[in-house]
Design a protein around this motif. Sequence first.
Motif, PDB file in Angstrom:
ATOM      1  N   PRO A 267       0.780  -1.131  -0.116  1.00  0.00           N
ATOM      2  CA  PRO A 267      -0.109  -0.167   0.161  1.00  0.00           C
ATOM      3  C   PRO A 267       0.844   1.316   0.191  1.00  0.00           C
ATOM      4  N   LYS A 268       0.370   2.354  -0.459  1.00  0.00           N
ATOM      5  CA  LYS A 268       0.966   3.492  -0.708  1.00  0.00           C
ATOM      6  C   LYS A 268       0.908   4.363   0.786  1.00  0.00           C
ATOM      7  N   SER A 269       1.997   5.027   0.852  1.00  0.00           N
ATOM      8  CA  SER A 269       2.097   5.639   2.050  1.00  0.00           C
ATOM      9  C   SER A 269       1.320   6.819   2.353  1.00  0.00           C
ATOM     10  N   LYS A 270       0.556   6.960   3.676  1.00  0.00           N
ATOM     11  CA  LYS A 270      -0.439   8.081   3.648  1.00  0.00           C
ATOM     12  C   LYS A 270       0.170   9.392   3.893  1.00  0.00           C
ATOM     13  N   THR A 271       1.551   9.488   4.233  1.00  0.00           N
ATOM     14  CA  THR A 271       2.023  10.629   4.478  1.00  0.00           C
ATOM     15  C   THR A 271       1.888  11.670   3.527  1.00  0.00           C
ATOM     16  N   PHE A 272       1.916  12.939   3.974  1.00  0.00           N
ATOM     17  CA  PHE A 272       2.210  13.993   2.885  1.00  0.00           C
ATOM     18  C   PHE A 272       3.267  14.106   2.131  1.00  0.00           C
ATOM     19  N   ASP A 273       3.211  14.304   0.942  1.00  0.00           N
ATOM     20  CA  ASP A 273       4.479  14.486   0.300  1.00  0.00           C
ATOM     21  C   ASP A 273       4.713  15.715  -0.245  1.00  0.00           C
ATOM     22  N   ALA A 274       5.250  16.732   0.765  1.00  0.00           N
ATOM     23  CA  ALA A 274       5.386  18.024   0.450  1.00  0.00           C
ATOM     24  C   ALA A 274       6.484  18.470  -0.544  1.00  0.00           C
TER      25      ALA A 274
ATOM     26  N   TRP B 217       5.366  12.022   9.831  1.00  0.00           N
ATOM     27  CA  TRP B 217       6.386  10.907   9.561  1.00  0.00           C
ATOM     28  C   TRP B 217       5.836   9.628   9.896  1.00  0.00           C
ATOM     29  N   PHE B 218       5.228   9.448  11.239  1.00  0.00           N
ATOM     30  CA  PHE B 218       4.577   8.361  11.448  1.00  0.00           C
ATOM     31  C   PHE B 218       3.693   8.439  12.534  1.00  0.00           C
ATOM     32  N   SER B 219       2.694   7.696  12.710  1.00  0.00           N
ATOM     33  CA  SER B 219       1.640   7.768  13.926  1.00  0.00           C
ATOM     34  C   SER B 219       2.329   7.056  15.284  1.00  0.00           C
ATOM     35  N   ASN B 220       2.100   7.940  16.361  1.00  0.00           N
ATOM     36  CA  ASN B 220       2.542   7.286  17.707  1.00  0.00           C
ATOM     37  C   ASN B 220       1.206   6.570  18.108  1.00  0.00           C
ATOM     38  N   PRO B 221       1.290   5.270  18.305  1.00  0.00           N
ATOM     39  CA  PRO B 221       0.243   4.410  18.746  1.00  0.00           C
ATOM     40  C   PRO B 221      -0.031   4.843  20.167  1.00  0.00           C
TER      41      PRO B 221
END
Length: 104
Positions: free
Chosen positions: A2-9, A73-77
């Motif tokens: 799956p593609k990353s859901k992060t914002f590609d600035a 960058w990533f989600s902190n669970p």
Amino acid sequence: MPKSKTFDAAKNSSEGGDPASLKIGNLTAPQKRWLKRGLGQPGGKLPLFDENGRGIPVRTIRACVDAGWAEPWFSNPIKPDWLVCKLTPAAIDVLAASQNRKKS
């Protein structure tokens, strides 16, 4: 995969030329302080707290993400409300340009 859901600035900043928001003069002092702290970190990780242990204001973080200077960058669970970000190539360019402008 799956593609990353992060914002590609970096991708968004290249659309439509050089947006005014990426210019050096648009950086506020708190934004610049926060972004500069990511320069010495692995992967350009931006801090969640300032030098005195206070949380970085969400407004500062969101403004930098919206301008393309930072990206999630990533989600902190453990703390899902914390926005962990890293520098974008555009931020590095802006910070380098501001350093060059000071020297001249």
